[in-house]
Scaffold this motif. Sequence first.
Motif, PDB file in Angstrom:
ATOM      1  N   GLY A   1       6.389  11.598  57.263  1.00  0.00           N
ATOM      2  CA  GLY A   1       6.779  10.567  56.669  1.00  0.00           C
ATOM      3  C   GLY A   1       5.828   9.595  55.859  1.00  0.00           C
TER       4      GLY A   1
ATOM      5  N   ALA B   1       9.569   8.142  51.586  1.00  0.00           N
ATOM      6  CA  ALA B   1      10.761   7.760  52.235  1.00  0.00           C
ATOM      7  C   ALA B   1      12.213   8.332  51.875  1.00  0.00           C
ATOM      8  CB  ALA B   1      10.766   5.991  52.049  1.00  0.00           C
TER       9      ALA B   1
ATOM     10  N   THR C   1      12.491  11.890  53.419  1.00  0.00           N
ATOM     11  CA  THR C   1      12.635  12.267  54.791  1.00  0.00           C
ATOM     12  C   THR C   1      13.559  10.953  55.291  1.00  0.00           C
ATOM     13  OG1 THR C   1      10.535  10.302  55.062  1.00  0.00           O
ATOM     14  CG2 THR C   1      10.107  12.675  54.944  1.00  0.00           C
TER      15      THR C   1
ATOM     16  N   THR D   1      13.531   7.807  55.473  1.00  0.00           N
ATOM     17  CA  THR D   1      13.100   6.493  56.082  1.00  0.00           C
ATOM     18  C   THR D   1      12.826   5.344  55.125  1.00  0.00           C
ATOM     19  OG1 THR D   1      10.768   7.575  55.750  1.00  0.00           O
ATOM     20  CG2 THR D   1      11.856   8.014  57.739  1.00  0.00           C
ATOM     21  N   THR D   2      12.325   4.326  55.611  1.00  0.00           N
ATOM     22  CA  THR D   2      12.102   3.334  54.904  1.00  0.00           C
ATOM     23  C   THR D   2      10.678   3.296  54.178  1.00  0.00           C
ATOM     24  OG1 THR D   2      11.707   1.578  56.823  1.00  0.00           O
ATOM     25  CG2 THR D   2      13.967   1.761  56.023  1.00  0.00           C
TER      26      THR D   2
END
Length: 478
Positions: A192, A246, A249, A251-252
């Motif tokens: 990430g 991000a 994956t 995510t943020t």
Amino acid sequence: MRKAAAAALLGLGLCSAQPQAQEAGRQQAHLSLQQGHVLAAHALKSGNHQLALRVSEALLQADRKNHLAWHLQAAAYAQAGQPDKGRKSAARAFRFAPDDATKYQMAQLASRLAFQGGSPVLSQYWLRRTAVYAPDRKTEELIAKDYQALRRISPWSFRLSGGLKPSNNVNNGSDAATQEIDGLSSHENRFGPRAVALSGLIGTLDSGITRRLRQSGTSLTTLSGRLYVQRVALSSGAKAEAADLAASTGTTPPRNSEFGSTYGEITLSHAFTAGPADKGGSARADLTAATSWYGGHRNYNLAKLSAARSWALSPRSRLTLNGSAEHRLDPRFASLAADVFGLGASLSRKLENGDSLTFTLGLRDTRANSVNSNGQTATVHVGYAFGQLVGPARISTGLILGTADYPDHTFFDGSVWQPIPGGRQDRSVYADLNLFFEDYDYAGFAPMLRVRAGKRSSNHSRFDSSEFSVSLGIESKF
């Protein structure tokens, strides 16, 4: 002469008169500012500080920016045994001084009066102001000696340093983009945005304050505090890379605040001589309470006990052994709970040409609730410092070799956590070059340029990382 002085005082409104005379009126003689300066200086020379104060006050009523009048008033207060008021007047004389030479003299006067008034800390402050306007190198050396003497006298001492460091790895991230484990089939889990190395700018501020509690010819007890603050600003390229990772994956993207850290501690120290007096031996014991923050959240508190013993092997060589035990309290996560034990040894030697050489060994054993934090590390540091300036800089350099073993380390294969066969092993090598430009100081603070480069290799690709950074900071000359 007395008649002239009286006439002058009447002109300045400083001479008391009888009520009858005031009612009847009086004639006044007027002085120029220069004549007032001469009169006040003559009064000081004659030991008449009361007259000097009255004349200087009248001069300041005519012009509040009259630096010479403030100087005369400061000298008069000093003669009157009122150093605190004298220091304040000297400070105003410094403020309105027309040139560097006068500012130097007024700062010196303010420093002396602060010391006479029982405030060595303020005296140190004004000594640093004198360093800004010191006329030559010899004067700077004398200021440094005076500052060191005040440091020994004052129960308080302060320390401040800071810097900015562009780096290719501000978050201690991995050089790899996917997870690979030596000895296992390839694991291509994509990292990430917080796990990969991101470039940017690191800013640091390191400050400390120490209070001497007790001192004798053979021991010293102090209470000190330290605050270390580090903040990170990601580069535009790192932000774009993190945004892509991000998105891929789920995510943020990370924010700058997620990589900021803060560390604060309070330490009670006791140092004392140990062994035969002619051997130059000493010992030290420290008790520390501290707290650590990362990403805006408190990580844990800690209590730490450390001790050191030092021997002078020769007039040029010294050996120091040290040990520590640390217990982490109230962790944010259970995985952060740990007990950390350390042992170290340092050998320093002053060479005949004035250079110095240092060898340091450090061993660390971490026993944590998290198997991924359980492990042992060892580092060897070799440092070399030049005794003389090389061009405009004082140069020191160092090489650090490190090894780490985490025997029970695990990894996530996408579905479950699994142990790494044989555990995780890291190897690292770092080198740094430090240049201190002491001739380019301001108030005793001079710029420091540090270049650092290194690499860490691991059998777990998450911990493969490299660093290249150039930092510009400030350090105190004295």
